[in-house]
Design a protein around this motif. Sequence first.
Motif, mmCIF file in Angstrom:
data_model
loop_
_atom_site.group_PDB
_atom_site.id
_atom_site.type_symbol
_atom_site.label_atom_id
_atom_site.label_comp_id
_atom_site.label_asym_id
_atom_site.label_seq_id
_atom_site.Cartn_x
_atom_site.Cartn_y
_atom_site.Cartn_z
ATOM 1 N N VAL A 101 -72.659 -19.693 -26.946
ATOM 2 C CA VAL A 101 -73.826 -20.111 -25.995
ATOM 3 C C VAL A 101 -73.220 -21.031 -25.008
ATOM 4 C CG1 VAL A 101 -75.315 -20.274 -28.212
ATOM 5 C CG2 VAL A 101 -74.112 -22.403 -27.496
ATOM 6 N N LEU A 102 -74.146 -21.220 -24.030
ATOM 7 C CA LEU A 102 -74.019 -22.124 -23.103
ATOM 8 C C LEU A 102 -74.776 -23.472 -23.323
ATOM 9 C CD1 LEU A 102 -74.444 -20.190 -19.744
ATOM 10 C CD2 LEU A 102 -72.331 -21.065 -20.974
ATOM 11 N N VAL A 103 -74.151 -24.752 -23.291
ATOM 12 C CA VAL A 103 -74.887 -25.951 -23.494
ATOM 13 C C VAL A 103 -75.156 -26.705 -22.140
ATOM 14 C CG1 VAL A 103 -74.825 -28.119 -24.841
ATOM 15 C CG2 VAL A 103 -73.573 -26.080 -25.764
ATOM 16 N N SER A 104 -76.433 -26.876 -21.899
ATOM 17 C CA SER A 104 -76.719 -27.621 -20.772
ATOM 18 C C SER A 104 -77.189 -28.955 -21.033
ATOM 19 C CB SER A 104 -77.329 -26.883 -19.978
ATOM 20 O OG SER A 104 -78.825 -26.773 -20.381
ATOM 21 N N SER A 105 -76.809 -29.853 -20.092
ATOM 22 C CA SER A 105 -77.193 -31.425 -20.594
ATOM 23 C C SER A 105 -77.738 -31.870 -18.946
ATOM 24 C CB SER A 105 -76.278 -31.995 -21.039
ATOM 25 O OG SER A 105 -75.036 -31.902 -20.337
ATOM 26 N N ARG A 108 -71.077 -34.054 -23.545
ATOM 27 C CA ARG A 108 -71.394 -34.767 -24.525
ATOM 28 C C ARG A 108 -71.717 -36.040 -24.059
ATOM 29 N NH1 ARG A 108 -68.111 -35.501 -30.045
ATOM 30 N NH2 ARG A 108 -68.890 -37.675 -30.705
ATOM 31 N N GLU A 109 -71.117 -36.669 -22.840
ATOM 32 C CA GLU A 109 -71.336 -37.898 -22.412
ATOM 33 C C GLU A 109 -72.909 -37.797 -22.057
ATOM 34 O OE1 GLU A 109 -70.391 -40.025 -18.354
ATOM 35 O OE2 GLU A 109 -68.679 -39.299 -19.576
ATOM 36 N N LEU A 110 -73.246 -36.932 -21.330
ATOM 37 C CA LEU A 110 -74.642 -36.643 -20.754
ATOM 38 C C LEU A 110 -75.736 -36.351 -21.865
ATOM 39 C CD1 LEU A 110 -74.568 -34.355 -17.764
ATOM 40 C CD2 LEU A 110 -74.737 -36.823 -17.772
ATOM 41 N N ILE A 111 -75.391 -35.815 -23.083
ATOM 42 C CA ILE A 111 -76.161 -35.440 -24.373
ATOM 43 C C ILE A 111 -76.171 -37.125 -24.936
ATOM 44 C CG2 ILE A 111 -76.077 -34.529 -26.462
ATOM 45 C CD1 ILE A 111 -75.059 -32.032 -25.472
ATOM 46 N N GLU A 112 -75.251 -37.622 -25.158
ATOM 47 C CA GLU A 112 -75.505 -39.000 -25.803
ATOM 48 C C GLU A 112 -76.268 -39.861 -24.969
ATOM 49 O OE1 GLU A 112 -70.988 -39.625 -26.607
ATOM 50 O OE2 GLU A 112 -71.313 -39.155 -28.499
ATOM 51 N N TRP A 152 -83.204 -19.106 -24.923
ATOM 52 C CA TRP A 152 -82.803 -20.476 -24.598
ATOM 53 C C TRP A 152 -83.745 -21.112 -25.597
ATOM 54 C CZ3 TRP A 152 -84.561 -16.902 -21.095
ATOM 55 C CH2 TRP A 152 -83.717 -16.483 -19.935
ATOM 56 N N LEU A 153 -82.989 -22.294 -26.081
ATOM 57 C CA LEU A 153 -83.563 -23.232 -27.042
ATOM 58 C C LEU A 153 -83.301 -24.649 -26.389
ATOM 59 C CD1 LEU A 153 -81.698 -22.018 -30.223
ATOM 60 C CD2 LEU A 153 -84.175 -21.732 -29.607
ATOM 61 N N GLU A 154 -84.535 -25.422 -26.139
ATOM 62 C CA GLU A 154 -84.604 -26.711 -25.877
ATOM 63 C C GLU A 154 -84.570 -27.619 -26.984
ATOM 64 O OE1 GLU A 154 -87.717 -27.457 -22.838
ATOM 65 O OE2 GLU A 154 -87.864 -25.488 -22.413
ATOM 66 N N CYS A 155 -83.794 -28.488 -27.181
ATOM 67 C CA CYS A 155 -83.273 -29.491 -28.255
ATOM 68 C C CYS A 155 -83.544 -30.855 -27.851
ATOM 69 C CB CYS A 155 -82.062 -29.085 -28.818
ATOM 70 S SG CYS A 155 -81.787 -27.130 -29.278
ATOM 71 N N ARG A 156 -83.669 -31.648 -29.007
ATOM 72 C CA ARG A 156 -83.615 -32.945 -29.148
ATOM 73 C C ARG A 156 -82.607 -33.466 -30.255
ATOM 74 N NH1 ARG A 156 -89.060 -35.176 -29.354
ATOM 75 N NH2 ARG A 156 -89.049 -34.076 -31.249
ATOM 76 N N VAL A 157 -81.802 -34.368 -29.960
ATOM 77 C CA VAL A 157 -80.613 -34.673 -30.734
ATOM 78 C C VAL A 157 -81.360 -35.292 -32.008
ATOM 79 C CG1 VAL A 157 -78.552 -36.121 -31.214
ATOM 80 C CG2 VAL A 157 -78.713 -34.749 -29.224
ATOM 81 N N ILE A 158 -80.989 -34.877 -33.225
ATOM 82 C CA ILE A 158 -81.048 -35.742 -34.437
ATOM 83 C C ILE A 158 -79.967 -36.556 -34.685
ATOM 84 C CG2 ILE A 158 -81.439 -35.295 -36.953
ATOM 85 C CD1 ILE A 158 -82.415 -32.403 -36.237
ATOM 86 N N PRO A 159 -79.974 -37.999 -34.618
ATOM 87 C CA PRO A 159 -78.825 -38.778 -34.568
ATOM 88 C C PRO A 159 -78.213 -38.478 -35.693
ATOM 89 C CG PRO A 159 -80.725 -39.818 -33.290
ATOM 90 C CD PRO A 159 -81.359 -38.400 -34.156
ATOM 91 N N GLU A 160 -77.004 -38.286 -35.957
ATOM 92 C CA GLU A 160 -76.062 -38.438 -37.141
ATOM 93 C C GLU A 160 -74.799 -38.944 -36.793
ATOM 94 O OE1 GLU A 160 -76.963 -38.110 -40.341
ATOM 95 O OE2 GLU A 160 -78.956 -36.967 -40.082
#
Length: 186
Positions: A21-25, A60-64, A120-128
Amino acid sequence: MPPAAIPLAHAYRLLNHGPTVLVSSAHAGRRNVMAAAWNMPLDFDPPKVAVVIDKSTFTRELIEASGEFVLAVPGRAIAGQVLAVGSRSGRDGDKFAALGLEALPASRVAAPLPAGCIGWLECRVIPEPHIQQAYDLFLGEVLAAWADPAVFSDGRWHFGAEGERSIHYVAGGQFFATGEAFDVKG
């Protein structure tokens, strides 16, 4: 052809066959895209996914910072761009622009939808925090799902042309394209 909305009950099927997959942020006016071979569907209701995103990446920086991301399923037609986004850092500049990868607006998150993909899947982080730090593993709740109706409809993939097949990264620049589908009656 514009992407078609996918019922969230079928969202896991976009990843169930194990594609790269491609991960975009995106956050604070910056955006990035990277390739990820380690990803999977995780749950049905609400749909969830898991993806490994290394600590050193700009993605990862952008996702966090934003708490969201997009997983996009590229087809063989853009395999060269997939390898390229996985081989350079977004800290050095906008990879979308540098690689001629168009960015489409998402419906529920700020992260863009990489054009030329087939799902495409638009996602919200589930904090773990523990698994994010210990294993670089991010969980996401799928908020919206989209697919190219030429290759995904009625809740399933039906790959046609070679360029529309999803790709699976092995190593050293080598990929496999998804093969022929077949049914088994049992």
